[in-house]
Design a protein around this motif. Structure first.
Motif, short mmCIF file in Angstrom:
data_model
loop_
_atom_site.label_atom_id
_atom_site.label_comp_id
_atom_site.label_asym_id
_atom_site.label_seq_id
_atom_site.Cartn_x
_atom_site.Cartn_y
_atom_site.Cartn_z
N GLY A 21 0.78 -1.23 0.00
CA GLY A 21 0.00 0.00 0.00
C GLY A 21 0.81 1.28 0.00
O GLY A 21 0.24 2.37 -0.13
N ASP A 22 2.12 1.18 0.12
CA ASP A 22 2.95 2.38 0.24
C ASP A 22 3.35 2.98 -1.11
O ASP A 22 3.70 4.17 -1.17
CB ASP A 22 4.22 2.07 1.03
CG ASP A 22 3.95 1.73 2.48
OD1 ASP A 22 2.88 2.11 2.98
OD2 ASP A 22 4.82 1.07 3.11
N ILE A 23 3.32 2.19 -2.16
CA ILE A 23 3.86 2.62 -3.44
C ILE A 23 2.74 2.98 -4.41
O ILE A 23 1.80 2.21 -4.61
CB ILE A 23 4.74 1.50 -4.06
CG1 ILE A 23 5.91 1.17 -3.12
CG2 ILE A 23 5.26 1.91 -5.43
CD1 ILE A 23 6.83 2.33 -2.82
N ALA A 24 2.86 4.15 -5.04
CA ALA A 24 1.90 4.58 -6.05
C ALA A 24 2.14 3.83 -7.36
O ALA A 24 3.22 3.26 -7.57
CB ALA A 24 2.02 6.08 -6.28
N GLU A 25 1.17 3.88 -8.25
CA GLU A 25 1.36 3.27 -9.57
C GLU A 25 2.39 4.03 -10.39
O GLU A 25 3.06 3.45 -11.24
CB GLU A 25 0.03 3.20 -10.32
CG GLU A 25 -0.96 2.22 -9.71
CD GLU A 25 -2.19 2.03 -10.58
OE1 GLU A 25 -2.32 2.74 -11.61
OE2 GLU A 25 -3.02 1.16 -10.25
N ASN A 26 2.51 5.34 -10.16
CA ASN A 26 3.48 6.18 -10.86
C ASN A 26 4.68 6.45 -9.96
O ASN A 26 4.51 6.91 -8.81
CB ASN A 26 2.86 7.51 -11.28
CG ASN A 26 1.74 7.33 -12.27
OD1 ASN A 26 1.73 6.38 -13.05
ND2 ASN A 26 0.78 8.25 -12.27
N VAL A 27 5.88 6.18 -10.47
CA VAL A 27 7.09 6.29 -9.64
C VAL A 27 8.18 7.03 -10.41
O VAL A 27 8.39 6.78 -11.61
CB VAL A 27 7.62 4.90 -9.23
CG1 VAL A 27 8.85 5.03 -8.34
CG2 VAL A 27 6.53 4.10 -8.51
N LEU A 28 8.89 7.91 -9.71
CA LEU A 28 10.10 8.54 -10.24
C LEU A 28 11.29 7.96 -9.50
O LEU A 28 11.25 7.77 -8.28
CB LEU A 28 10.06 10.06 -10.04
CG LEU A 28 8.89 10.81 -10.66
CD1 LEU A 28 9.03 12.31 -10.42
CD2 LEU A 28 8.78 10.52 -12.14
N THR A 29 12.38 7.69 -10.24
CA THR A 29 13.55 7.07 -9.63
C THR A 29 14.82 7.89 -9.89
O THR A 29 15.50 7.67 -10.89
CB THR A 29 13.75 5.63 -10.14
OG1 THR A 29 13.81 5.63 -11.58
CG2 THR A 29 12.62 4.73 -9.68
N PRO A 30 15.14 8.82 -9.00
CA PRO A 30 16.47 9.43 -9.05
C PRO A 30 17.50 8.45 -8.52
O PRO A 30 17.15 7.46 -7.86
CB PRO A 30 16.32 10.64 -8.12
CG PRO A 30 15.29 10.21 -7.12
CD PRO A 30 14.34 9.31 -7.88
N GLY A 31 18.76 8.71 -8.79
CA GLY A 31 19.80 7.85 -8.25
C GLY A 31 20.15 8.19 -6.82
O GLY A 31 20.22 7.32 -5.95
#
Length: 263
Positions: A21-31
């Motif tokens: 439940g913590d993660i959205a369907e849309n994710v951004l991944t910086p390093g």
């Protein structure tokens, strides 16, 4: 039961500091994990799940949509870990936001590249190519990035980049080579430029290849840190990093609009 083959416990992964439940369907991944904190104040209703190793995770709302930001660390193995665990926690679409060195003199530091495909010989991508992964951006995400940048008045070009497992020798940064090979020159930059790459970095090939193999829609939006043709370098990256979020966050909205138009 937790096992060596699947070391999750109570629905929580062994690496990311979050659970069901913590993660959205849309994710951004910086390093960089520090960039997660930098971008947190641009979201509303933020939950900070903390950090384990190189993985810092927050979820909030951006332009009315639920959005997760999760750092991946540097290079292939940690990026693969983040992508697989994010997907298993419910992520559907992932955009890498990070930096690159341009190989074209006209590509000025502080501008942006929406990656359409990547080349390279990274070990992690090679593993996932065997499972059918291809280093090609989702068309919907790519068009969304270009549309969002145009709406925001920011310079963004589409193009192919080269990914490498090496920051130093693999990007022709020679440092204290000794012995018989002290004069060795790899000419890696010339090689990938001849193949059509407009920039070099370390995670795009992995993001798109792993994503394709495990069912994620992926794209990569890169801010130009430096230019290897002119040797220019961007000292203050904060505004560029914030603009990466503005473009990529809006791209998810553009993606939904395009899908509605085609339905």
């Amino acid at each position: 039961m937790t096992s060596a083959a699947f070391p999750w416990k109570n629905g929580r992964p062994p690496h990311l500091p979050c659970g069901p439940g913590d993660i959205a369907e849309n994710v951004l991944t910086p390093g960089d994990p520090d960039r997660v904190g930098l971008l947190a104040d641009m979201l509303e209703d933020v939950t900070d799940f903390g950090r384990k190793r190189e993985f810092a995770v927050i979820t909030g709302t951006y332009e009315g949509q639920r959005l997760t930001i999760c750092s991946t660390g540097i290079g292939g193995p940690s990026t693969e870990i983040a992508l697989v665990e994010l997907a298993m926690l419910g992520a559907k679409r992932v955009i890498r936001i990070g930096g690159m060195s341009a190989l074209v003199a006209e590509y000025e530091p502080g501008s942006f590249v929406a990656v359409d495909r990547a080349i390279g010989d990274t070990g992690t991508a090679l593993t996932y190519r065997k499972a059918g992964g291809k280093a090609v951006a989702s068309p919907h995400i790519l068009s969304g990035l270009m549309e969002a940048a145009s709406e925001l008045g920011l310079t963004c070009r589409p193009g192919m980049v080269a990914s490498t497992d090496s920051y130093y020798l693999g990007q022709d940064r020679r440092y204290r080579l000794t012995g018989d090979d002290q004069d060795f020159v790899l000419d890696a930059i010339d090689h990938v430029q001849a193949l059509g790459a407009i920039g070099v970095e370390m995670e795009s090939e992995i993001t798109m290849t792993v994503g394709a193999a495990i069912g994620l829609e992926t794209g990569c939006l890169l801010g130009i840190h430096g230019n290897r043709a002119t040797d220019a370098w961007l000292d203050d990256y904060e505004s560029t990093q914030r603009n990466l979020l503005r473009i990529a966050g809006r791209a998810f909205s553009s993606n939904k609009r395009e899908l509605r138009r085609k339905s």
